[in-house]
Design a protein around this motif. Structure first.
Motif, PDB file in Angstrom:
ATOM      1  N   ILE A   1       9.335   1.310   6.837  1.00 24.00           N
ATOM      2  CA  ILE A   1       9.412   2.157   5.711  1.00 24.00           C
ATOM      3  C   ILE A   1       8.614   3.437   5.994  1.00 24.00           C
ATOM      4  O   ILE A   1       7.527   3.466   6.234  1.00 24.00           O
ATOM      5  N   TYR A   2       9.378   4.556   5.740  1.00 27.35           N
ATOM      6  CA  TYR A   2       8.810   5.856   5.724  1.00 27.35           C
ATOM      7  C   TYR A   2       8.971   6.862   4.497  1.00 27.35           C
ATOM      8  O   TYR A   2      10.049   6.428   3.667  1.00 27.35           O
ATOM      9  N   ASP A   3       8.140   7.541   3.983  1.00 24.38           N
ATOM     10  CA  ASP A   3       8.495   8.721   3.098  1.00 24.38           C
ATOM     11  C   ASP A   3       8.294   9.922   3.545  1.00 24.38           C
ATOM     12  O   ASP A   3       7.624  10.028   4.661  1.00 24.38           O
ATOM     13  N   LEU A   4       8.319  11.016   2.839  1.00 25.18           N
ATOM     14  CA  LEU A   4       8.089  12.351   3.445  1.00 25.18           C
ATOM     15  C   LEU A   4       6.644  12.631   3.086  1.00 25.18           C
ATOM     16  O   LEU A   4       6.174  12.469   1.985  1.00 25.18           O
ATOM     17  N   THR A   5       6.165  13.406   3.898  1.00 23.87           N
ATOM     18  CA  THR A   5       4.666  14.121   3.663  1.00 23.87           C
ATOM     19  C   THR A   5       4.743  15.273   2.522  1.00 23.87           C
ATOM     20  O   THR A   5       5.638  15.867   2.398  1.00 23.87           O
ATOM     21  N   LEU A   6       3.782  15.016   1.753  1.00 24.39           N
ATOM     22  CA  LEU A   6       3.479  15.932   0.588  1.00 24.39           C
ATOM     23  C   LEU A   6       2.509  16.918   1.207  1.00 24.39           C
ATOM     24  O   LEU A   6       1.567  16.882   1.759  1.00 24.39           O
ATOM     25  N   PRO A   7       2.517  18.233   0.766  1.00 19.19           N
ATOM     26  CA  PRO A   7       3.792  18.759  -0.298  1.00 19.19           C
ATOM     27  C   PRO A   7       5.254  18.673   0.331  1.00 19.19           C
ATOM     28  O   PRO A   7       5.147  18.969   1.570  1.00 19.19           O
ATOM     29  N   LEU A   8       6.066  18.543  -0.606  1.00 19.34           N
ATOM     30  CA  LEU A   8       7.468  18.608   0.067  1.00 19.34           C
ATOM     31  C   LEU A   8       7.983  20.147   0.389  1.00 19.34           C
ATOM     32  O   LEU A   8       7.339  20.834  -0.254  1.00 19.34           O
ATOM     33  N   VAL A   9       8.576  20.433   1.218  1.00 13.98           N
ATOM     34  CA  VAL A   9       9.009  21.549   1.551  1.00 13.98           C
ATOM     35  C   VAL A   9      10.034  22.131   0.602  1.00 13.98           C
ATOM     36  O   VAL A   9      10.717  21.389  -0.087  1.00 13.98           O
TER      37      VAL A   9
ATOM     38  N   GLN B   1      16.382  27.377   1.443  1.00 21.58           N
ATOM     39  CA  GLN B   1      16.121  28.527   2.299  1.00 21.58           C
ATOM     40  C   GLN B   1      17.544  29.078   2.541  1.00 21.58           C
ATOM     41  O   GLN B   1      18.286  28.706   3.162  1.00 21.58           O
ATOM     42  N   GLY B   2      17.335  30.233   1.830  1.00 19.49           N
ATOM     43  CA  GLY B   2      18.769  31.032   2.011  1.00 19.49           C
ATOM     44  C   GLY B   2      19.764  30.619   1.358  1.00 19.49           C
ATOM     45  O   GLY B   2      20.018  30.090   0.244  1.00 19.49           O
ATOM     46  N   ARG B   3      20.875  30.251   2.175  1.00 22.28           N
ATOM     47  CA  ARG B   3      22.060  29.548   1.961  1.00 22.28           C
ATOM     48  C   ARG B   3      21.986  27.834   2.217  1.00 22.28           C
ATOM     49  O   ARG B   3      23.309  27.521   2.388  1.00 22.28           O
ATOM     50  N   VAL B   4      20.945  27.521   2.593  1.00 26.18           N
ATOM     51  CA  VAL B   4      20.998  26.097   2.953  1.00 26.18           C
ATOM     52  C   VAL B   4      20.061  25.271   1.790  1.00 26.18           C
ATOM     53  O   VAL B   4      19.351  25.837   1.440  1.00 26.18           O
ATOM     54  N   VAL B   5      20.670  24.358   1.581  1.00 24.07           N
ATOM     55  CA  VAL B   5      19.966  23.363   0.253  1.00 24.07           C
ATOM     56  C   VAL B   5      20.005  22.001   0.863  1.00 24.07           C
ATOM     57  O   VAL B   5      20.665  21.574   1.403  1.00 24.07           O
ATOM     58  N   LEU B   6      18.664  21.485   0.557  1.00 27.81           N
ATOM     59  CA  LEU B   6      18.331  19.913   0.927  1.00 27.81           C
ATOM     60  C   LEU B   6      18.596  18.970  -0.277  1.00 27.81           C
ATOM     61  O   LEU B   6      18.369  19.496  -1.325  1.00 27.81           O
ATOM     62  N   VAL B   7      19.199  18.025   0.076  1.00 29.63           N
ATOM     63  CA  VAL B   7      19.414  16.898  -0.887  1.00 29.63           C
ATOM     64  C   VAL B   7      19.057  15.589  -0.425  1.00 29.63           C
ATOM     65  O   VAL B   7      19.089  15.344   0.883  1.00 29.63           O
ATOM     66  N   GLY B   8      18.616  14.666  -1.350  1.00 26.73           N
ATOM     67  CA  GLY B   8      18.530  13.239  -1.018  1.00 26.73           C
ATOM     68  C   GLY B   8      17.434  13.008  -0.189  1.00 26.73           C
ATOM     69  O   GLY B   8      16.391  13.888  -0.216  1.00 26.73           O
ATOM     70  N   ASP B   9      17.384  11.935   0.855  1.00 28.32           N
ATOM     71  CA  ASP B   9      16.400  11.890   1.678  1.00 28.32           C
ATOM     72  C   ASP B   9      15.782  13.084   2.681  1.00 28.32           C
ATOM     73  O   ASP B   9      14.690  13.172   2.922  1.00 28.32           O
ATOM     74  N   ALA B  10      16.854  13.885   2.868  1.00 23.71           N
ATOM     75  CA  ALA B  10      16.343  14.978   3.682  1.00 23.71           C
ATOM     76  C   ALA B  10      15.332  16.037   2.849  1.00 23.71           C
ATOM     77  O   ALA B  10      14.406  16.627   3.656  1.00 23.71           O
ATOM     78  N   ALA B  11      15.366  15.932   1.545  1.00 20.69           N
ATOM     79  CA  ALA B  11      14.530  16.619   0.702  1.00 20.69           C
ATOM     80  C   ALA B  11      13.208  16.014   0.212  1.00 20.69           C
ATOM     81  O   ALA B  11      12.175  16.271   0.170  1.00 20.69           O
ATOM     82  N   HIS B  12      13.551  14.518  -0.129  1.00 19.45           N
ATOM     83  CA  HIS B  12      12.388  13.931  -0.751  1.00 19.45           C
ATOM     84  C   HIS B  12      12.236  12.364  -0.606  1.00 19.45           C
ATOM     85  O   HIS B  12      12.225  11.565  -1.288  1.00 19.45           O
ATOM     86  N   ALA B  13      12.486  11.906   0.614  1.00 20.32           N
ATOM     87  CA  ALA B  13      12.623  10.482   0.849  1.00 20.32           C
ATOM     88  C   ALA B  13      11.386   9.749   0.240  1.00 20.32           C
ATOM     89  O   ALA B  13      10.090  10.367   0.590  1.00 20.32           O
ATOM     90  N   MET B  14      11.752   8.832  -0.225  1.00 22.58           N
ATOM     91  CA  MET B  14      10.390   8.089  -0.815  1.00 22.58           C
ATOM     92  C   MET B  14      10.477   6.628  -0.440  1.00 22.58           C
ATOM     93  O   MET B  14      11.480   6.067   0.084  1.00 22.58           O
TER      94      MET B  14
END
Length: 352
Positions: free
Chosen positions: A243-251, A255-268
């Motif tokens: 089990i991994y989560d993402l390092t804080l603070p989240l990015v 960025q421009g025309r790219v948007v993060l969703v789900g685990d790519a953005a905020h895996a917990m």
């Protein structure tokens, strides 16, 4: 018609595709697996995520899922620490992950094209759009490619990314005959939970403190209270993953025309059971903002809404995981006592 590329066809990615389709976008979904589908076991769908799916036109979530019966927290010997009814907590509905995925993808229309077996090797963007792998062009890219997101890595190469939680998880589906409301049992650096699915089978999960990369069988649960040993023994296949989560603070999620969703953005960590639901809520928020303004404004508003909200969930889930996985006997006794006392006080308050 506006165009978008969605990278990743998990729960978050396919929900984003449906959301963009509803907003009038032409969507291309890129999935690295050879075929569309979802692996795993059960998933909890909280009312906020159910509401988003209903708004997006996804049908059958309530009908295909089972409202959890009253449950709570127990000790390995079976003694109750606190019940969900005492705490007055809102309970999710339970559904198999693959079944939820099928319900969402059933809403794909002519505006959604899926390409499987497609690895994303490069992402380039300019003022007018985004180019993937040097050939696919769109006005927007939605990165839903998971905790080890290649897109996020390209945007933020200095970001540390995934962080090991200290425990590994086991998951299974058991076809056993039980009359039990389920819940969680917390032990000595281990946790076990289970809930009934729509077809009568039970989804269960267990966590064990151990080094990353260790492989083992969930034998520790054989001595725990009934029906835990029966659930493990009644499973044809047991999945194990660290089990991994993402390092804080989240990015930043945009960025421009790219948007993060789900685990790519905020895996917990899975301790709150909110990971996939948060991805669904990301898609709903993205659609809502895209319908309300120009692209730069909409994406800025999306990040302003979703990054603070999911940062809180990452922190809370991580904190709950640390409490649940504690090994020190004194701290375990204190934890159980506080949970039990809290349940009694809340039950008393509710009666008044």
């Amino acid at each position: 018609m506006k165009t978008a590329i969605v990278v990743g066809a998990g729960i978050g990615g396919v929900t984003a595709a449906v959301a963009l389709q509803q907003c009038g976008w032409q969507v291309t979904v890129l999935e690295r697996a050879p075929e569309l589908g979802e692996v795993g076991a059960g998933i909890s769908v909280w009312p906020s995520a159910v509401a988003v799916l209903e708004e997006l036109g996804v049908k059958g979530v309530e009908k295909a899922s089972v409202q959890s019966k009253p449950a709570g927290m127990r000790r390995p010997d079976g003694r109750w620490v606190v019940s969900a009814a005492e705490l007055g907590v809102e309970l999710p509905v339970m559904i198999h992950r693959a079944q939820l995925h099928d319900l969402i993808t059933a809403e794909f229309g002519p505006a959604v094209t899926v390409r499987t077996g497609c690895d994303v090797t490069s992402v380039e963007q300019d003022a007018d759009g985004v180019t993937v792998n040097g050939e696919l062009r769109a006005e927007l890219l939605v990165a839903a490619d998971g905790i080890r997101s290649a897109v996020r890595g390209g945007l933020y190469p200095q970001y540390k990314g995934p962080r090991y939680s200290g425990f590994s998880a086991y998951r299974g589906i058991a076809a056993v005959d039980l009359d039990d409301g389920g819940g969680e049992t917390w032990g000595h650096g281990q946790l076990f939970g289970f809930a009934r699915l729509i077809d009568g089978r039970f989804y269960w999960y267990g966590t064990v403190n151990q080094p990353a990369g260790a492989t083992s069988e969930p034998t520790v649960f054989q001595s725990w209270h009934d029906p835990i040993p029966r659930l493990v023994a009644g499973s044809e296949k047991v999945l194990q993953n660290d089990i991994y989560d993402l390092t804080l603070p989240l990015v930043p999620f945009v960025q421009g025309r790219v948007v993060l969703v789900g685990d790519a953005a905020h895996a917990m960590t899975p301790n709150l059971g909110r990971g996939a639901c948060s991805a669904i809520e990301d898609a709903g928020a993205l659609a809502r903002h895209l319908q309300g303004g120009e692209l730069p404004t909409a994406l800025t508003a999306y990040d302003a809404e979703r990054r603070p909200a999911t940062t809180k969930l990452v922190k809370r889930s991580r904190a709950l995981g640390r409490v649940a996985q504690v090994e020190n006997p004194l701290l375990r006794a204190t934890r159980d006592g506080l949970f039990g006392l809290g349940g009694k006080l809340m039950a008393l308050r509710a009666r008044k």
